[in-house]
Design a protein around this motif. Structure first.
Motif, PDB file in Angstrom:
ATOM      1  N   ARG A  60       0.838  -1.206   0.000  1.00 57.98           N
ATOM      2  CA  ARG A  60       0.000   0.000   0.000  1.00 57.98           C
ATOM      3  C   ARG A  60       0.875   1.259   0.000  1.00 57.98           C
ATOM      4  NH1 ARG A  60      -5.402   2.294   1.386  1.00 57.98           N
ATOM      5  NH2 ARG A  60      -6.004   0.510   0.179  1.00 57.98           N
ATOM      6  N   ARG A  61       1.920   1.266   0.818  1.00 57.49           N
ATOM      7  CA  ARG A  61       2.821   2.431   0.865  1.00 57.49           C
ATOM      8  C   ARG A  61       3.494   2.644  -0.488  1.00 57.49           C
ATOM      9  NH1 ARG A  61       7.982   2.655   1.335  1.00 57.49           N
ATOM     10  NH2 ARG A  61       8.266   0.640   2.333  1.00 57.49           N
ATOM     11  N   ILE A  62       3.964   1.563  -1.103  1.00 55.10           N
ATOM     12  CA  ILE A  62       4.600   1.671  -2.416  1.00 55.10           C
ATOM     13  C   ILE A  62       3.590   2.165  -3.449  1.00 55.10           C
ATOM     14  CG2 ILE A  62       5.620   0.338  -4.305  1.00 55.10           C
ATOM     15  CD1 ILE A  62       6.999  -1.394  -2.123  1.00 55.10           C
ATOM     16  N   ALA A  63       2.350   1.688  -3.382  1.00 56.05           N
ATOM     17  CA  ALA A  63       1.315   2.135  -4.326  1.00 56.05           C
ATOM     18  C   ALA A  63       1.115   3.648  -4.215  1.00 56.05           C
ATOM     19  CB  ALA A  63       0.011   1.384  -4.062  1.00 56.05           C
ATOM     20  N   TYR A  64       1.048   4.150  -2.989  1.00 56.14           N
ATOM     21  CA  TYR A  64       0.928   5.604  -2.798  1.00 56.14           C
ATOM     22  C   TYR A  64       2.142   6.334  -3.379  1.00 56.14           C
ATOM     23  CZ  TYR A  64      -3.284   5.863   0.084  1.00 56.14           C
ATOM     24  OH  TYR A  64      -4.584   5.836   0.524  1.00 56.14           O
ATOM     25  N   GLN A  65       3.328   5.796  -3.158  1.00 53.43           N
ATOM     26  CA  GLN A  65       4.543   6.429  -3.688  1.00 53.43           C
ATOM     27  C   GLN A  65       4.516   6.465  -5.214  1.00 53.43           C
ATOM     28  OE1 GLN A  65       7.350   3.826  -1.617  1.00 53.43           O
ATOM     29  NE2 GLN A  65       8.129   5.615  -0.512  1.00 53.43           N
ATOM     30  N   ILE A  66       4.081   5.376  -5.828  1.00 55.45           N
ATOM     31  CA  ILE A  66       4.003   5.325  -7.291  1.00 55.45           C
ATOM     32  C   ILE A  66       3.014   6.370  -7.799  1.00 55.45           C
ATOM     33  CG2 ILE A  66       3.174   3.909  -9.231  1.00 55.45           C
ATOM     34  CD1 ILE A  66       4.431   1.480  -7.754  1.00 55.45           C
ATOM     35  N   ILE A  67       1.859   6.453  -7.166  1.00 59.28           N
ATOM     36  CA  ILE A  67       0.843   7.425  -7.587  1.00 59.28           C
ATOM     37  C   ILE A  67       1.374   8.848  -7.427  1.00 59.28           C
ATOM     38  CG2 ILE A  67      -1.421   8.389  -7.004  1.00 59.28           C
ATOM     39  CD1 ILE A  67      -2.203   5.421  -6.274  1.00 59.28           C
ATOM     40  N   GLU A  68       2.005   9.129  -6.302  1.00 59.29           N
ATOM     41  CA  GLU A  68       2.547  10.477  -6.068  1.00 59.29           C
ATOM     42  C   GLU A  68       3.651  10.813  -7.060  1.00 59.29           C
ATOM     43  OE1 GLU A  68       3.750  10.555  -1.962  1.00 59.29           O
ATOM     44  OE2 GLU A  68       1.690  10.326  -1.266  1.00 59.29           O
ATOM     45  N   GLU A  98      -3.655  -2.688  -5.628  1.00 57.40           N
ATOM     46  CA  GLU A  98      -3.548  -1.644  -4.606  1.00 57.40           C
ATOM     47  C   GLU A  98      -3.596  -0.258  -5.238  1.00 57.40           C
ATOM     48  OE1 GLU A  98      -4.029  -0.809  -0.925  1.00 57.40           O
ATOM     49  OE2 GLU A  98      -3.517  -2.886  -1.363  1.00 57.40           O
ATOM     50  N   VAL A  99      -2.881  -0.061  -6.340  1.00 62.24           N
ATOM     51  CA  VAL A  99      -2.913   1.235  -7.031  1.00 62.24           C
ATOM     52  C   VAL A  99      -4.336   1.535  -7.496  1.00 62.24           C
ATOM     53  CG1 VAL A  99      -2.123   2.515  -9.067  1.00 62.24           C
ATOM     54  CG2 VAL A  99      -0.481   1.209  -7.706  1.00 62.24           C
ATOM     55  N   GLU A 100      -5.019   0.521  -8.033  1.00 63.44           N
ATOM     56  CA  GLU A 100      -6.388   0.717  -8.518  1.00 63.44           C
ATOM     57  C   GLU A 100      -7.360   1.040  -7.383  1.00 63.44           C
ATOM     58  OE1 GLU A 100      -6.364  -2.094 -12.513  1.00 63.44           O
ATOM     59  OE2 GLU A 100      -6.816  -3.028 -10.575  1.00 63.44           O
ATOM     60  N   LEU A 101      -7.134   0.487  -6.191  1.00 62.09           N
ATOM     61  CA  LEU A 101      -7.985   0.810  -5.043  1.00 62.09           C
ATOM     62  C   LEU A 101      -7.819   2.266  -4.615  1.00 62.09           C
ATOM     63  CD1 LEU A 101      -7.592  -2.333  -2.759  1.00 62.09           C
ATOM     64  CD2 LEU A 101      -9.700  -1.517  -3.830  1.00 62.09           C
ATOM     65  N   ILE A 102      -6.600   2.760  -4.719  1.00 62.51           N
ATOM     66  CA  ILE A 102      -6.299   4.123  -4.282  1.00 62.51           C
ATOM     67  C   ILE A 102      -6.742   5.151  -5.321  1.00 62.51           C
ATOM     68  CG2 ILE A 102      -4.433   5.720  -3.682  1.00 62.51           C
ATOM     69  CD1 ILE A 102      -2.899   3.164  -2.678  1.00 62.51           C
ATOM     70  N   ASP A 103      -6.474   4.854  -6.597  1.00 66.50           N
ATOM     71  CA  ASP A 103      -6.796   5.800  -7.675  1.00 66.50           C
ATOM     72  C   ASP A 103      -7.427   5.048  -8.838  1.00 66.50           C
ATOM     73  OD1 ASP A 103      -6.936   7.676  -9.704  1.00 66.50           O
ATOM     74  OD2 ASP A 103      -4.971   8.542  -9.262  1.00 66.50           O
ATOM     75  N   LYS A 104      -8.738   5.070  -8.888  1.00 67.41           N
ATOM     76  CA  LYS A 104      -9.476   4.334  -9.914  1.00 67.41           C
ATOM     77  C   LYS A 104      -9.334   4.941 -11.307  1.00 67.41           C
ATOM     78  CE  LYS A 104     -12.909   2.628  -6.609  1.00 67.41           C
ATOM     79  NZ  LYS A 104     -11.907   2.232  -5.701  1.00 67.41           N
ATOM     80  N   PHE A 139      11.474   2.032  -5.632  1.00 63.98           N
ATOM     81  CA  PHE A 139      10.551   1.841  -4.524  1.00 63.98           C
ATOM     82  C   PHE A 139      10.840   0.494  -3.879  1.00 63.98           C
ATOM     83  CE2 PHE A 139       8.375   4.133  -7.969  1.00 63.98           C
ATOM     84  CZ  PHE A 139       8.210   5.361  -7.355  1.00 63.98           C
ATOM     85  N   VAL A 140      10.997   0.493  -2.545  1.00 63.83           N
ATOM     86  CA  VAL A 140      11.403  -0.705  -1.811  1.00 63.83           C
ATOM     87  C   VAL A 140      10.495  -0.887  -0.601  1.00 63.83           C
ATOM     88  CG1 VAL A 140      13.283  -1.746  -0.471  1.00 63.83           C
ATOM     89  CG2 VAL A 140      13.811  -0.420  -2.521  1.00 63.83           C
ATOM     90  N   GLY A 141      10.029  -2.121  -0.416  1.00 64.93           N
ATOM     91  CA  GLY A 141       9.247  -2.423   0.770  1.00 64.93           C
ATOM     92  C   GLY A 141      10.109  -2.493   2.009  1.00 64.93           C
ATOM     93  N   LEU A 142      11.226  -3.231   1.913  1.00 65.88           N
ATOM     94  CA  LEU A 142      12.133  -3.412   3.039  1.00 65.88           C
ATOM     95  C   LEU A 142      13.560  -3.494   2.529  1.00 65.88           C
ATOM     96  CD1 LEU A 142      12.585  -4.110   6.104  1.00 65.88           C
ATOM     97  CD2 LEU A 142      12.381  -6.510   5.428  1.00 65.88           C
ATOM     98  N   SER A 143      14.439  -2.647   3.043  1.00 67.24           N
ATOM     99  CA  SER A 143      15.874  -2.740   2.768  1.00 67.24           C
ATOM    100  C   SER A 143      16.495  -3.525   3.900  1.00 67.24           C
ATOM    101  CB  SER A 143      16.521  -1.359   2.698  1.00 67.24           C
ATOM    102  OG  SER A 143      16.052  -0.658   1.584  1.00 67.24           O
ATOM    103  N   LEU A 144      17.284  -4.526   3.539  1.00 71.71           N
ATOM    104  CA  LEU A 144      17.821  -5.423   4.547  1.00 71.71           C
ATOM    105  C   LEU A 144      19.269  -5.761   4.205  1.00 71.71           C
ATOM    106  CD1 LEU A 144      16.907  -7.123   7.045  1.00 71.71           C
ATOM    107  CD2 LEU A 144      16.437  -8.964   5.433  1.00 71.71           C
TER     108      LEU A 144
END
Length: 169
Positions: free
Chosen positions: A18-26, A53-59, A141-146
């Motif tokens: 979800r966080r990555i989807a928001y970042q992509i949209i922004e 997830e992107v489609e849920l945020i921005d149709k 865009f990264v979910g987790l850097s490890l």
């Protein structure tokens, strides 16, 4: 028996997606269409989740989902291709998605079929980035850097419903 340590459960993955989807949209607020290319198997499964997830945020965003067929271990021994095949990616915003980035090799070779065109922008998404770059490609865009040792591995597992977990082995 290989020891597995859970690093992301299914809820963690949903939150990071979800966080990555928001970042992509922004980051792509000026486009109405995205082409998401998921690297075969886990990358494609994750790309499918990201698309939803992107489609849920921005149709209003039109998303085309494509699978990238590649032999990750030996990328030049077999043809790297897009499924379905595309006539053009010219002037498109492309998001390449994989589950884990280790050396950057898969993302590097994933660009090969894209380079036949003139895209507007190309970005990369990975759920887990291990930061052992040997190739000049890093995810946007990264979910987790490890940080891991070279002997350790990250395994992402998805069930038939798309619920996933990531493990350090």
């Amino acid at each position: 028996m290989v020891k597995k340590s859970l690093i992301l459960n299914s809820e963690d993955i949903r939150q990071k997606t979800r966080r990555i989807a928001y970042q992509i949209i922004e980051d792509n607020s000026d486009v109405s269409e995205l082409t998401i290319i998921g690297v075969k198997l886990n990358g494609f499964i994750y790309a499918t989740q990201l698309k939803k997830e992107v489609e849920l945020i921005d149709k209003s965003i039109k998303i085309t989902l494509i699978e990238l067929i590649i032999d990750k271990a030996h990328p030049l021994e077999k043809e790297i291709k897009l499924n379905p095949a595309v006539k053009s990616l010219d002037n498109k915003t492309i998001i390449i998605v994989d589950d884990v980035a280790n050396t950057g090799k898969t993302l590097y070779y994933a660009l090969k079929p894209v380079m036949e065109f003139t895209p507007r922008k190309v970005q990369a998404v990975v759920l887990v980035d291990r930061q052992h770059k040997l190739f000049p490609v890093s995810p946007d865009f990264v979910g987790l850097s490890l940080s891991t040792t070279l002997k350790e591995h990250i395994v992402v597992e998805f069930d038939k419903k798309g619920n996933g977990s990531a493990y350090l082995t």
